[in-house]
Design a protein around this motif. Structure first.
Motif, mmCIF file in Angstrom:
data_model
loop_
_atom_site.group_PDB
_atom_site.id
_atom_site.type_symbol
_atom_site.label_atom_id
_atom_site.label_comp_id
_atom_site.label_asym_id
_atom_site.label_seq_id
_atom_site.Cartn_x
_atom_site.Cartn_y
_atom_site.Cartn_z
ATOM 1 N N LEU A 28 0.826 -1.212 0.000
ATOM 2 C CA LEU A 28 0.000 0.000 0.000
ATOM 3 C C LEU A 28 0.858 1.260 0.000
ATOM 4 C CD1 LEU A 28 -2.971 -0.761 2.423
ATOM 5 C CD2 LEU A 28 -3.068 -0.297 -0.029
ATOM 6 N N GLN A 29 1.916 1.259 0.796
ATOM 7 C CA GLN A 29 2.802 2.419 0.841
ATOM 8 C C GLN A 29 3.453 2.663 -0.512
ATOM 9 O OE1 GLN A 29 5.397 1.287 4.069
ATOM 10 N NE2 GLN A 29 4.162 2.330 5.622
ATOM 11 N N ARG A 30 3.875 1.586 -1.155
ATOM 12 C CA ARG A 30 4.520 1.751 -2.461
ATOM 13 C C ARG A 30 3.503 2.142 -3.522
ATOM 14 N NH1 ARG A 30 8.297 -2.883 -5.093
ATOM 15 N NH2 ARG A 30 6.276 -3.823 -5.550
ATOM 16 N N ALA A 31 2.295 1.596 -3.420
ATOM 17 C CA ALA A 31 1.232 1.981 -4.356
ATOM 18 C C ALA A 31 0.924 3.471 -4.233
ATOM 19 C CB ALA A 31 -0.030 1.168 -4.085
ATOM 20 N N SER A 32 0.885 3.958 -2.997
ATOM 21 C CA SER A 32 0.643 5.377 -2.759
ATOM 22 C C SER A 32 1.763 6.228 -3.342
ATOM 23 C CB SER A 32 0.511 5.641 -1.255
ATOM 24 O OG SER A 32 0.280 7.009 -1.008
ATOM 25 N N PHE A 33 3.008 5.755 -3.182
ATOM 26 C CA PHE A 33 4.167 6.465 -3.736
ATOM 27 C C PHE A 33 4.077 6.526 -5.259
ATOM 28 C CE2 PHE A 33 8.381 5.766 -5.727
ATOM 29 C CZ PHE A 33 8.961 7.002 -5.460
ATOM 30 N N PHE A 34 3.796 5.396 -5.899
ATOM 31 C CA PHE A 34 3.694 5.366 -7.355
ATOM 32 C C PHE A 34 2.557 6.274 -7.840
ATOM 33 C CE2 PHE A 34 5.828 0.993 -7.506
ATOM 34 C CZ PHE A 34 7.006 1.508 -8.029
ATOM 35 N N TYR A 35 1.446 6.238 -7.118
ATOM 36 C CA TYR A 35 0.301 7.072 -7.501
ATOM 37 C C TYR A 35 0.667 8.557 -7.451
ATOM 38 C CZ TYR A 35 -4.073 9.635 -7.000
ATOM 39 O OH TYR A 35 -5.086 10.556 -7.151
#
Length: 305
Positions: A28-35
């Motif tokens: 989730l943290q990485r998904a948020s970063f990519f977003y």
């Protein structure tokens, strides 16, 4: 290099997460970063990985919906976010920060759908939230976003004076948080430039665009953003209206703008592609009538080689 470095950090965290059982959180943290940096496909992959760990994770569905929205799957993205919103609504209190983030997404959606009455509706809800018990930063941010979406809706409704007033108010609140001419204020500067450009106030438009571009070029991620793409595209319009009727100048700005866009659905993205396709086979000419538009009307105004 900075993006690769951040991704490598998340890779190490994923290895640790597999051992500690917290892999869902890292995805989730990485998904948020990519977003946040506009890497929507990568964010979608991480959201799907998080949902494999926990199918009821609403935060993952939120990011997944917004990524689909910005990749052109408008209704699919909207429905995912809307479903998540109503599932969590019972948890919200009137001054919940997350509540406001949903309103911002809905403003974006209805702006794309050209449903300006609903844009004004949700922008007003942001204004109401701003008056509640937020921190000083959230207070000014929600005021800025409320005025920003009101301003864009007025702009597309043809109410230039109202648009300019709202967007200047948005910029003023953003300046209070971040300081003048910072990267976080760029989108407000670009929006105000668009109003000036539609009013044929070329010098004023260029001033606001210069501020936006200068700020964005200092950011390690913002140069990949749609805001930067918009700024470059509008700068191309400024150069044309200043008398630099050179197709190479126009093409240079347009190509650079196109490379920065991460949201494929953007109307301006498609306009640039269309213009560049025409430029491959024709000479570009402009007229006073064409100069009154945000895009150059190529219909009937080209000489085929």
């Amino acid at each position: 290099e900075q993006i690769v470095g951040s991704v490598n950090v998340y890779k190490r965290q994923l290895l640790y997460g597999e051992q500690s059982g917290s892999v869902e959180k890292v995805y989730l943290q990485r998904a948020s970063f990519f977003y946040q940096i506009g890497y929507y496909q990568e964010a979608i992959q991480d959201c799907e990985a998080a949902l494999e760990q926990n199918k009821s994770n609403l935060f993952a569905r939120d990011i997944l919906g917004q990524c689909n929205f910005f990749l052109g799957k408008t209704e699919e993205g909207y429905n995912l976010v809307r479903e998540s919103f109503f599932k969590q609504k019972v948890k919200f209190v009137e001054n919940d920060f997350q509540y406001g983030q949903y309103f911002i997404f809905f403003c974006e959606y209805f702006l794309l759908m050209k449903n300006y009455s609903n844009v004004h509706k949700f922008a007003t809800q942001l204004y109401v939230l701003a008056k509640e018990k937020f921190t000083w930063v959230h207070y000014h941010w929600f005021y800025a976003e409320s005025n920003y979406y009101h301003g864009l809706a007025y702009l597309y409704e043809g109410q230039q004076e109202n648009a300019y007033q709202k967007l200047e108010n948005a910029l003023d609140h953003a300046n209070k948080i971040y300081g003048k001419n910072t990267v976080h204020c760029a989108k407000y500067n670009v929006a105000i430039a668009r109003v000036h450009l539609q009013d044929n106030q070329i010098e004023q438009a260029e001033t606001y665009l210069d501020r936006a571009v200068s700020a964005l070029q200092t950011s390690k991620y913002a140069v990949l953003s749609d805001v930067y793409g918009d700024a470059l595209y509008l700068m191309a319009q400024v150069k044309l209206r200043e008398g630099q009727h050179n197709k190479e100048v126009y093409k240079q700005f347009c190509k650079k703008a196109l490379l920065t866009y991460r949201s494929q659905f953007l109307e301006r993205h498609h306009k640039i592609v269309e213009v560049l396709n025409h430029l491959k086979a024709c000479l570009l000419y402009t007229s006073d009538a064409a100069d009154d538009l945000l895009c150059v009307d190529l219909g009937g105004r080209r000489i085929i080689k």
